[in-house]
Design a protein around this motif. Sequence first.
Motif, PDB file in Angstrom:
ATOM      1  N   ALA A   1       0.804  -1.229   0.000  1.00  0.00           N
ATOM      2  CA  ALA A   1       0.000   0.000   0.000  1.00  0.00           C
ATOM      3  C   ALA A   1       0.836   1.278   0.000  1.00  0.00           C
ATOM      4  O   ALA A   1       0.352   2.332  -0.388  1.00  0.00           O
ATOM      5  CB  ALA A   1      -0.925  -0.002   1.223  1.00  0.00           C
ATOM      6  N   VAL A   2       2.081   1.209   0.472  1.00  0.00           N
ATOM      7  CA  VAL A   2       2.887   2.434   0.591  1.00  0.00           C
ATOM      8  C   VAL A   2       4.132   2.342  -0.291  1.00  0.00           C
ATOM      9  O   VAL A   2       4.559   1.245  -0.646  1.00  0.00           O
ATOM     10  CB  VAL A   2       3.326   2.691   2.055  1.00  0.00           C
ATOM     11  CG1 VAL A   2       2.120   2.809   2.973  1.00  0.00           C
ATOM     12  CG2 VAL A   2       4.279   1.611   2.561  1.00  0.00           C
ATOM     13  N   ASN A   3       4.702   3.511  -0.631  1.00  0.00           N
ATOM     14  CA  ASN A   3       5.936   3.462  -1.421  1.00  0.00           C
ATOM     15  C   ASN A   3       7.130   4.025  -0.662  1.00  0.00           C
ATOM     16  O   ASN A   3       8.028   4.628  -1.228  1.00  0.00           O
ATOM     17  CB  ASN A   3       5.758   4.133  -2.791  1.00  0.00           C
ATOM     18  CG  ASN A   3       5.160   5.505  -2.660  1.00  0.00           C
ATOM     19  OD1 ASN A   3       5.257   6.128  -1.601  1.00  0.00           O
ATOM     20  ND2 ASN A   3       4.532   6.004  -3.707  1.00  0.00           N
ATOM     21  N   VAL A   4       7.116   3.830   0.650  1.00  0.00           N
ATOM     22  CA  VAL A   4       8.304   4.113   1.475  1.00  0.00           C
ATOM     23  C   VAL A   4       8.738   2.773   2.072  1.00  0.00           C
ATOM     24  O   VAL A   4       7.969   1.807   2.067  1.00  0.00           O
ATOM     25  CB  VAL A   4       8.015   5.133   2.605  1.00  0.00           C
ATOM     26  CG1 VAL A   4       7.469   6.435   2.042  1.00  0.00           C
ATOM     27  CG2 VAL A   4       7.068   4.557   3.647  1.00  0.00           C
ATOM     28  N   PRO A   5       9.977   2.704   2.606  1.00  0.00           N
ATOM     29  CA  PRO A   5      10.418   1.451   3.214  1.00  0.00           C
ATOM     30  C   PRO A   5       9.539   1.054   4.410  1.00  0.00           C
ATOM     31  O   PRO A   5       9.050   1.914   5.141  1.00  0.00           O
ATOM     32  CB  PRO A   5      11.839   1.772   3.685  1.00  0.00           C
ATOM     33  CG  PRO A   5      12.265   2.970   2.911  1.00  0.00           C
ATOM     34  CD  PRO A   5      11.019   3.737   2.595  1.00  0.00           C
ATOM     35  N   VAL A   6       9.351  -0.259   4.571  1.00  0.00           N
ATOM     36  CA  VAL A   6       8.574  -0.793   5.693  1.00  0.00           C
ATOM     37  C   VAL A   6       9.467  -1.702   6.532  1.00  0.00           C
ATOM     38  O   VAL A   6      10.098  -2.623   6.008  1.00  0.00           O
ATOM     39  CB  VAL A   6       7.347  -1.584   5.196  1.00  0.00           C
ATOM     40  CG1 VAL A   6       6.611  -2.233   6.373  1.00  0.00           C
ATOM     41  CG2 VAL A   6       6.399  -0.677   4.412  1.00  0.00           C
ATOM     42  N   ILE A   7       9.525  -1.418   7.835  1.00  0.00           N
ATOM     43  CA  ILE A   7      10.233  -2.275   8.781  1.00  0.00           C
ATOM     44  C   ILE A   7       9.188  -3.158   9.447  1.00  0.00           C
ATOM     45  O   ILE A   7       8.262  -2.656  10.083  1.00  0.00           O
ATOM     46  CB  ILE A   7      10.937  -1.439   9.881  1.00  0.00           C
ATOM     47  CG1 ILE A   7      11.865  -0.385   9.265  1.00  0.00           C
ATOM     48  CG2 ILE A   7      11.704  -2.347  10.844  1.00  0.00           C
ATOM     49  CD1 ILE A   7      12.416   0.608  10.291  1.00  0.00           C
ATOM     50  N   ALA A   8       9.340  -4.480   9.290  1.00  0.00           N
ATOM     51  CA  ALA A   8       8.404  -5.405   9.939  1.00  0.00           C
ATOM     52  C   ALA A   8       8.919  -5.712  11.335  1.00  0.00           C
ATOM     53  O   ALA A   8      10.119  -5.857  11.546  1.00  0.00           O
ATOM     54  CB  ALA A   8       8.298  -6.678   9.125  1.00  0.00           C
ATOM     55  N   SER A   9       7.997  -5.815  12.280  1.00  0.00           N
ATOM     56  CA  SER A   9       8.393  -6.055  13.662  1.00  0.00           C
ATOM     57  C   SER A   9       7.393  -6.958  14.358  1.00  0.00           C
ATOM     58  O   SER A   9       6.189  -6.882  14.115  1.00  0.00           O
ATOM     59  CB  SER A   9       8.494  -4.698  14.377  1.00  0.00           C
ATOM     60  OG  SER A   9       8.322  -4.834  15.764  1.00  0.00           O
ATOM     61  N   GLY A  10       7.919  -7.818  15.218  1.00  0.00           N
ATOM     62  CA  GLY A  10       7.066  -8.661  16.046  1.00  0.00           C
ATOM     63  C   GLY A  10       7.000 -10.094  15.574  1.00  0.00           C
ATOM     64  O   GLY A  10       6.422 -10.367  14.519  1.00  0.00           O
ATOM     65  N   GLY A  11       7.616 -10.998  16.335  1.00  0.00           N
ATOM     66  CA  GLY A  11       7.411 -12.418  16.071  1.00  0.00           C
ATOM     67  C   GLY A  11       8.612 -13.233  15.654  1.00  0.00           C
ATOM     68  O   GLY A  11       8.529 -14.451  15.544  1.00  0.00           O
ATOM     69  N   ALA A  12       9.771 -12.555  15.396  1.00  0.00           N
ATOM     70  CA  ALA A  12      10.936 -13.305  14.916  1.00  0.00           C
ATOM     71  C   ALA A  12      11.378 -14.338  15.946  1.00  0.00           C
ATOM     72  O   ALA A  12      11.647 -14.001  17.097  1.00  0.00           O
ATOM     73  CB  ALA A  12      12.088 -12.352  14.620  1.00  0.00           C
ATOM     74  N   GLY A  13      11.441 -15.605  15.544  1.00  0.00           N
ATOM     75  CA  GLY A  13      11.863 -16.658  16.458  1.00  0.00           C
ATOM     76  C   GLY A  13      12.848 -17.619  15.820  1.00  0.00           C
ATOM     77  O   GLY A  13      13.559 -18.330  16.506  1.00  0.00           O
ATOM     78  N   SER A  14      12.886 -17.623  14.490  1.00  0.00           N
ATOM     79  CA  SER A  14      13.822 -18.513  13.801  1.00  0.00           C
ATOM     80  C   SER A  14      14.379 -17.794  12.581  1.00  0.00           C
ATOM     81  O   SER A  14      13.865 -16.757  12.161  1.00  0.00           O
ATOM     82  CB  SER A  14      13.106 -19.784  13.347  1.00  0.00           C
ATOM     83  OG  SER A  14      12.284 -19.496  12.227  1.00  0.00           O
ATOM     84  N   LEU A  15      15.435 -18.372  12.011  1.00  0.00           N
ATOM     85  CA  LEU A  15      16.057 -17.770  10.830  1.00  0.00           C
ATOM     86  C   LEU A  15      15.071 -17.723   9.668  1.00  0.00           C
ATOM     87  O   LEU A  15      15.027 -16.753   8.915  1.00  0.00           O
ATOM     88  CB  LEU A  15      17.302 -18.568  10.453  1.00  0.00           C
ATOM     89  CG  LEU A  15      18.428 -18.537  11.506  1.00  0.00           C
ATOM     90  CD1 LEU A  15      19.533 -19.526  11.138  1.00  0.00           C
ATOM     91  CD2 LEU A  15      19.004 -17.129  11.641  1.00  0.00           C
ATOM     92  N   ALA A  16      14.266 -18.766   9.555  1.00  0.00           N
ATOM     93  CA  ALA A  16      13.313 -18.834   8.441  1.00  0.00           C
ATOM     94  C   ALA A  16      12.278 -17.710   8.512  1.00  0.00           C
ATOM     95  O   ALA A  16      11.776 -17.258   7.472  1.00  0.00           O
ATOM     96  CB  ALA A  16      12.604 -20.185   8.442  1.00  0.00           C
ATOM     97  N   HIS A  17      11.980 -17.234   9.712  1.00  0.00           N
ATOM     98  CA  HIS A  17      11.000 -16.147   9.834  1.00  0.00           C
ATOM     99  C   HIS A  17      11.470 -14.882   9.114  1.00  0.00           C
ATOM    100  O   HIS A  17      10.672 -14.174   8.504  1.00  0.00           O
ATOM    101  CB  HIS A  17      10.737 -15.835  11.308  1.00  0.00           C
ATOM    102  CG  HIS A  17      10.015 -16.939  12.036  1.00  0.00           C
ATOM    103  ND1 HIS A  17      10.108 -17.108  13.397  1.00  0.00           N
ATOM    104  CD2 HIS A  17       9.192 -17.917  11.586  1.00  0.00           C
ATOM    105  CE1 HIS A  17       9.369 -18.152  13.757  1.00  0.00           C
ATOM    106  NE2 HIS A  17       8.812 -18.659  12.678  1.00  0.00           N
TER     107      HIS A  17
END
Lengths: 257, 202
Positions: A199-215
């Motif tokens: 929806a946006v054309n600026v960079p998006v930082i995703a956050s919340g939930g990282a638990g493994s490398l595959a995530h």
Amino acid sequence: MLTKRIIPCLDIKEGRVVKGVKFTGLKDAGDPVEVSKVYDAQKADELVFLDITASLEERKTLIGLVEDIAKNIFMPFTVGGGIGDITDIRNLLNAGADKVSLNTQAVKSPELIAEAASKFGSQCIVVAIDARQCRGSADGNVGWEVYINGGRTPTGIDAVAWATQACELGAGEILLTSMDYDGTKNGYDIPLTKQVTGAVNVPVIASGGAGSLAHFFDCFHEAGADACLAASIFHYQEYSVGQVKEYLYERGIPVRI
Amino acid sequence: MIAIIDYGMGNIHSVRKALISMGAETLVTNNPQDIARCDKLILPGVGAFGDAVKDMERQGLIKATRAHIEKKKVFLGICLGLQLLFEKSEESFGSKGLGIFKGTVKRFSNSSGLKVPHMGWNQVQFVKSACPLFKGIDNNSFVYFCHSFYAEPAQKEIIASTTGYGADFASILWQDTIFALQFHPEKSQGVGLQMIKNFVEL
């Protein structure tokens, strides 16, 4: 080639790094200055510092701590928590922050985004969005609602629509946290992240939930995130930033090794 | 002594901190007389093009910076400090930059899905490997960028490196004693600190 970023996040409460699950049950995770130096040495691409109780308790972000951290690292540094006006932003930038992250106050008075972007440039204005899944009203599809005050107050605002509006007002980046996934180690919220990156054309930082490398891989590959933020996985030394990047590099995700 | 221009728009600490870590003697200033006395001058550049021009003009810093450069003293522009070397920018129509270099400053286009700002770590491809700032640095090294505008110099011979984002743009400019970086060396860990060291040792 522009690379995908791996960003450790320091949630700060009373001068200490803390980490909880779904925004509650906070546990101590170290001294902010020491932890920052470790991530700089691990070649983290950026550092995010969030004074997580600032907004609720109406405290101002701990300027002195920001100065101490900024003095010790040579990587980009974003600070958020309790930012209410242009003066707060100027003080944080003067203390050594490169970018500021607006959350509660941006929702309450969106014009702050526009004012801050015109004053300091969009590139240093991040809008942080804490979102929780809900039923979409009209068609019964899944939607996400924006929460403010450190995840305590629902707003009735649709997260994707808010991200779009924030960018129109001048946000240079979106820091998107899934409250449903935060601290669970079940992986990033791929559908939410995908909706916002689309929806946006600026960079998006995703956050919340990282638990493994595959995530991390899934979030870049499936959701199109520009950066992945993580806390527990790094604070508790389950993986180093370097290990995450090597894993991604081997799987064809562009990263800075 | 290395003077760092502070016209009041924000974070110049990191630049200073990086210089100090290399043993340089620094002075943060908005005083034209300090600039006249310094050996080297850094224009870090924070904020928008138009505001920067206005603030610098008001404090007599445009004239002082131009005089420094015209005397062939060493100059380093960082980020907006690179863009300010040009005559004009799409960011602020009607504002007049230093005009040291001919050309213009353009905004990245959102077309073809390019995200703006260009934010994060990207590579510098050497065009002029003789540039003194490259000592000890590998071609295609990663540095940290955070900008929505880029310079398009009329004289291609001043381009020391390019970086690919959509198309290739000029990421380092170099002409005699004038150096300018579109990225943030003070935020670029080892590679950036090496460039700052090279600058200090010039």
